[in-house]
Design an enzyme around this catalytic site. Structure first.
Site, PDB file in Angstrom:
ATOM      1  N   CYS A  55     -32.773 -43.996 -44.810  1.00 12.12           N
ATOM      2  CA  CYS A  55     -31.185 -44.583 -45.469  1.00 12.12           C
ATOM      3  C   CYS A  55     -31.727 -44.900 -47.040  1.00 12.12           C
ATOM      4  O   CYS A  55     -32.919 -44.904 -47.370  1.00 12.12           O
ATOM      5  CB  CYS A  55     -30.825 -45.788 -44.875  1.00 12.12           C
TER       6      CYS A  55
ATOM      7  N   ARG B 288     -30.778 -39.973 -49.542  1.00  9.32           N
ATOM      8  CA  ARG B 288     -31.505 -40.275 -48.481  1.00  9.32           C
ATOM      9  C   ARG B 288     -30.706 -40.363 -47.287  1.00  9.32           C
ATOM     10  O   ARG B 288     -31.404 -40.853 -46.076  1.00  9.32           O
ATOM     11  CB  ARG B 288     -32.059 -41.739 -48.804  1.00  9.32           C
TER      12      ARG B 288
ATOM     13  N   TRP C 212     -28.264 -42.905 -43.162  1.00  8.10           N
ATOM     14  CA  TRP C 212     -28.752 -41.774 -42.098  1.00  8.10           C
ATOM     15  C   TRP C 212     -29.047 -42.164 -40.922  1.00  8.10           C
ATOM     16  O   TRP C 212     -29.949 -42.826 -40.481  1.00  8.10           O
ATOM     17  CB  TRP C 212     -29.793 -40.880 -42.861  1.00  8.10           C
TER      18      TRP C 212
ATOM     19  N   ASN D 164     -33.239 -50.276 -44.244  1.00 11.49           N
ATOM     20  CA  ASN D 164     -33.776 -48.714 -44.187  1.00 11.49           C
ATOM     21  C   ASN D 164     -34.963 -48.695 -43.110  1.00 11.49           C
ATOM     22  O   ASN D 164     -35.762 -49.591 -43.191  1.00 11.49           O
ATOM     23  CB  ASN D 164     -34.017 -48.138 -45.401  1.00 11.49           C
ATOM     24  N   GLY D 165     -34.888 -47.938 -42.252  1.00 10.23           N
ATOM     25  CA  GLY D 165     -35.964 -48.120 -41.154  1.00 10.23           C
ATOM     26  C   GLY D 165     -35.554 -48.089 -39.741  1.00 10.23           C
ATOM     27  O   GLY D 165     -34.350 -47.834 -39.522  1.00 10.23           O
TER      28      GLY D 165
ATOM     29  N   GLU E 277     -42.890 -18.073 -38.692  1.00 13.77           N
ATOM     30  CA  GLU E 277     -42.030 -18.955 -39.534  1.00 13.77           C
ATOM     31  C   GLU E 277     -43.059 -18.809 -41.183  1.00 13.77           C
ATOM     32  O   GLU E 277     -42.234 -19.017 -41.952  1.00 13.77           O
ATOM     33  CB  GLU E 277     -42.477 -20.541 -39.092  1.00 13.77           C
TER      34      GLU E 277
ATOM     35  N   LYS F  48     -40.409 -18.263 -44.363  1.00 13.98           N
ATOM     36  CA  LYS F  48     -40.537 -19.144 -45.612  1.00 13.98           C
ATOM     37  C   LYS F  48     -40.951 -18.372 -46.697  1.00 13.98           C
ATOM     38  O   LYS F  48     -39.960 -18.536 -47.731  1.00 13.98           O
ATOM     39  CB  LYS F  48     -41.760 -20.032 -45.601  1.00 13.98           C
TER      40      LYS F  48
ATOM     41  N   GLU G  99     -37.628 -16.195 -47.795  1.00 12.04           N
ATOM     42  CA  GLU G  99     -36.522 -16.785 -48.074  1.00 12.04           C
ATOM     43  C   GLU G  99     -36.391 -17.745 -49.357  1.00 12.04           C
ATOM     44  O   GLU G  99     -35.299 -17.486 -50.311  1.00 12.04           O
ATOM     45  CB  GLU G  99     -36.018 -17.646 -46.976  1.00 12.04           C
TER      46      GLU G  99
ATOM     47  N   HIS H  26     -49.879  -0.580 -33.320  1.00 10.36           N
ATOM     48  CA  HIS H  26     -48.829   0.053 -32.560  1.00 10.36           C
ATOM     49  C   HIS H  26     -47.531   0.659 -33.550  1.00 10.36           C
ATOM     50  O   HIS H  26     -46.592   0.817 -33.290  1.00 10.36           O
ATOM     51  CB  HIS H  26     -48.426  -0.596 -31.577  1.00 10.36           C
TER      52      HIS H  26
ATOM     53  N   LYS I 121     -27.948 -24.439 -46.546  1.00  6.74           N
ATOM     54  CA  LYS I 121     -28.513 -25.364 -45.706  1.00  6.74           C
ATOM     55  C   LYS I 121     -28.168 -25.499 -44.372  1.00  6.74           C
ATOM     56  O   LYS I 121     -28.793 -25.234 -43.290  1.00  6.74           O
ATOM     57  CB  LYS I 121     -28.511 -26.758 -46.344  1.00  6.74           C
TER      58      LYS I 121
HETATM   59  O1  M6R Z   1     -29.782 -26.593 -38.717  1.00  4.87           O
HETATM   60  P1  M6R Z   1     -30.539 -25.627 -38.012  1.00  4.87           P
HETATM   61  O2  M6R Z   1     -31.978 -25.909 -37.713  1.00  4.87           O
HETATM   62  O3  M6R Z   1     -29.777 -25.136 -36.698  1.00  4.87           O
HETATM   63  O4  M6R Z   1     -30.705 -24.113 -38.902  1.00  4.87           O
HETATM   64  C1  M6R Z   1     -31.333 -23.139 -38.256  1.00  4.87           C
HETATM   65  C2  M6R Z   1     -31.406 -21.796 -39.432  1.00  4.87           C
HETATM   66  O5  M6R Z   1     -30.283 -21.632 -40.236  1.00  4.87           O
HETATM   67  C3  M6R Z   1     -32.483 -22.640 -40.431  1.00  4.87           C
HETATM   68  O6  M6R Z   1     -33.664 -22.863 -39.828  1.00  4.87           O
HETATM   69  C4  M6R Z   1     -32.705 -21.427 -41.438  1.00  4.87           C
HETATM   70  O7  M6R Z   1     -33.564 -20.420 -40.870  1.00  4.87           O
HETATM   71  C5  M6R Z   1     -33.835 -22.172 -42.820  1.00  4.87           C
HETATM   72  N1  M6R Z   1     -33.282 -21.772 -43.959  1.00  4.87           N
HETATM   73  C6  M6R Z   1     -35.157 -21.769 -42.616  1.00  4.87           C
HETATM   74  O8  M6R Z   1     -35.693 -22.348 -43.648  1.00  4.87           O
END
Ligand code: M6R
Length: 625
Positions: A2, A27, A74, A100-101, A498, A502, A505, A521, A620
């Site tokens: 927070c 935050r 938060w 905050n905490g 993963e 990263k 994207e 394969h 996001k």
């Molecule tokens: O909020 P969520 O974890 O459900 O989101 C899922 C995906 O949209 C999210 O992980 C997306 O792949 C990110 N951009 C990955 O970095």
């Protein structure tokens, strides 16, 4: 996470607090509030929602005063609501607190206060602080004459957990008290005014002279000076620091981007996720290795049906789906429960078969992803019990699931998920180990060994981050590669998935992940001298196999990087570069092995001139199908 702020000076405090809260809103943004001292009376205004909701409410009234505190929330304890928003006040309404905490022992403190007829209004952990201050203010030696500081010092003796706290009281119109432990708090020193905030940007409109409060230090802010004390009440004398960051970099804690900041926050996030769940049950010395631990989830009860569940089904999207893939290996490895992992957008359309005794898990940072919610609702309709792992208190997922484990990563601003992923992994490991122990498949000795390893991960993450320059240099040589493939086996395959996401994207490089054994394969047809292959190699029993795979790609012209354990010498002769991570258990490796890939993606994006925080075409939170 927070944001808290406070001001005492000559200016009208409401606009000052709102200005600071705007800088702190990153935050936490599920609610906001202020308390202002006006002629000895505390006026508290708070509202669920973004700061603008509070600002609109305040636009309709005039609140005069030159001393006040503010908070942007938060949620951790209690869903986002007007009542749960800070500031919180004591029973008399004459003491107000922002925090905050997390107060870990708040439930015990609440019972103690309730036994003394204190009536609580909110579901928060913070409210106990306001009531405790009042209790000690009224009852400590010297009574009210002991003063606010004496009462606050008494309260500190009783608090367990992390906190940055600011306190104002109607009886003390000339002061504001602030204290911190494990949560940041900075005191800004102005001319005829002094202020506090959780982060530097909130102070810069007033001053660049600051005290970065140390753990357990207490500050009393008056209009014309600030006194610092130890928690024993002894005065501390020290010179302030001068801040010369510009406002924009200060908002990112001095980092160039939120993503880099969040990558660095992982060490703390691991500790925050672990701390409330990893209980020390015996301690023979001060060292982590000598402690005896257990896992205890205050928020969920793992009854006997968990130990006998025939299957675990996990659905999620994107990065959270990769966490689920790690979960598959972890639950099967530690608890020997078969795990089915599904992409949420697929699950809802394939007429899934589930059994009422299955454990159904959903993982989502935001708790608002449309496909994940739909999959959960489908399973719920079919009678499944749902355990959600999410980062956002009060999210739709958290409200609709039967059980919720929060990741406690704090707000993740960058679109590319980093600390949310690794804290999801931490929650998964805790669950898998606990289930393994409940099912007597993990011995007492092994259980302790794994828990000690988890307790060390935060410090080990710091060590990985300490070597980030090596990854930066590597990225500066490789960022123009046309194709980047990640490969690994078992846990390393999940981390490869993963890693590739990263990189694609935020750097827009074509990157894919392969289970290393699959290479022959088909995918190996893509490998040429324009290819970089990153091999994640942390599974000892498969070292020979992955070494063969590395030879297969380098002999076809690919450049190679291997991410492996410190002390592993076997890969240096066959790879172009080796990046090592501190040794932990093979089965826990994803907690650390993903960090170099996150850094690599970040530095490639920067080298290519992209904004890693706001990659093209991405949002996001994906709240539509
Ligand atoms: O909020 P969520 O974890 O459900 O989101 C899922 C995906 O949209 C999210 O992980 C997306 O792949 C990110 N951009 C990955 O970095």
């Amino acid at each position: 996470m927070c944001g808290i702020t406070g001001y005492i000076g000559q200016q009208q405090v409401v606009p000052v607090l709102l200005g600071a809260l705007q800088k702190l809103e990153y935050r936490g943004y599920d609610s906001a509030g202020i308390a202002v001292l006006n002629n000895g009376e505390l006026l508290v205004r708070k509202a669920k929602g973004r700061l603008t909701v509070l600002e609109e409410r305040l636009a309709h009234e005039t609140i005069a005063g030159t001393l006040g505190i503010g908070h942007t929330r938060w949620a951790t304890h209690g869903e986002p609501s007007d009542i749960n928003s800070h500031p919180h006040t004591d029973v008399s309404g004459r003491i107000a607190v922002v925090h905050n905490g997390i107060i870990e022992n708040y439930a015990r403190l609440k019972e103690w206060l309730q036994a003394r007829d204190v009536v609580f209004r909110s579901d928060t952990d913070t409210e106990v602080i306001a009531h405790l201050i009042n209790y000690y203010y009224q009852t400590s030696p010297g009574g009210a004459s002991g003063g606010l500081l004496a009462a606050v010092l008494e309260v500190l003796k009783r608090l367990e957990g992390s906190y940055a706290i600011a306190v104002v009281a109607g009886d003390f119109p000339d002061r504001l008290i602030a204290v911190r432990k494990d949560s940041p708090l900075i005191v800004g020193l102005g001319k005829g005014e002094n202020l506090i905030a959780s982060d530097v940007p909130a102070l810069l409109a007033h001053t660049r002279e600051v005290y970065f409060l140390e753990d357990r230090e207490v500050a009393i802010l008056y209009r014309d000076h600030v006194d610092l004390f130890t928690e024993q009440g002894e005065k501390i004398l020290r010179a302030p620091s001068h801040v010369d960051w510009d406002v924009e970099s200060a908002e990112k804690g001095g980092f160039a981007h939120f993503m880099l900041k969040e990558i660095h926050e992982q060490a703390k996030a691991f500790a925050d996720t672990l701390r409330p769940r990893l209980k020390t049950i015996a301690q023979s010395s001060g060292s982590t290795a000598d402690a005896e631990y257990d896992i205890n989830f205050d928020e969920i009860t793992l009854d006997a049906s968990w130990a006998t569940a025939p299957r675990i089904v996990i659905t999620a999207c994107g990065t959270a789906w990769h966490a689920a893939m790690v979960g598959k290996y972890a639950f099967e490895h530690f608890a020997r429960i078969p795990v089915e992992v599904d992409i949420a957008s697929e699950y809802r359309y394939r007429g899934p078969v589930f059994n009422r005794d299955d454990i159904f898990m959903v993982i989502s940072q935001s708790g608002e992803t449309a496909d994940t919610l739909a999959a959960m609702r489908l399973a719920k309709k079919g009678g499944a019990r749902i355990l959600a792992i999410t980062n956002v208190v009060g999210s739709t997922l958290s409200r609709e699931a039967d059980l919720v484990l929060y990741t406690w990563a704090g707000p993740e601003i960058a679109v590319a998920s980093t600390k949310a992923f690794t804290t999801q992994l931490m929650c998964i490991y805790l669950l898998a180990l606990k289930l393994g122990r409940l099912r007597s498949l993990v011995s007492g000795t092994d259980y302790q060994r794994y828990l000690v390893a988890l307790a060390r991960v935060s410090a080990q993450a710091e060590m990985v981050l300490g070597k980030k320059d090596m990854i930066q240099r590597f990225a500066s040589r490789q960022f123009n590669k046309h194709k980047v493939f990640f490969m690994g086996r078992l846990f390393d395959y999940a981390v490869s998935l993963e890693s590739a996401l990263k990189l694609k994207e935020i750097s827009y490089t074509h990157s894919e992940a392969f289970a290393a054994g699959e290479l022959k394969h088909g995918p190996i047809a893509l490998v040429d001298e324009n290819t970089l292959v990153v091999a994640i190699a942390t599974q000892h029993e498969l070292f020979d196999k992955i070494a063969s795979n590395i030879r297969e790609v380098t002999s076809r012209g690919a450049s190679s990087l291997v991410i492996t354990w410190e002390g592993e010498k076997g890969f240096s002769p066959i790879a172009d570069e080796v990046f090592t991570i501190p040794k932990t258990e093979d089965s826990l490796s994803p907690l650390l092995s993903i960090i170099p890939s996150q850094l690599f993606a970040y530095y490639c994006a920067v080298q290519r001139g992209n904004d890693p925080d706001k990659p093209r075409n991405l949002a996001k939170s994906v709240t539509v199908e």
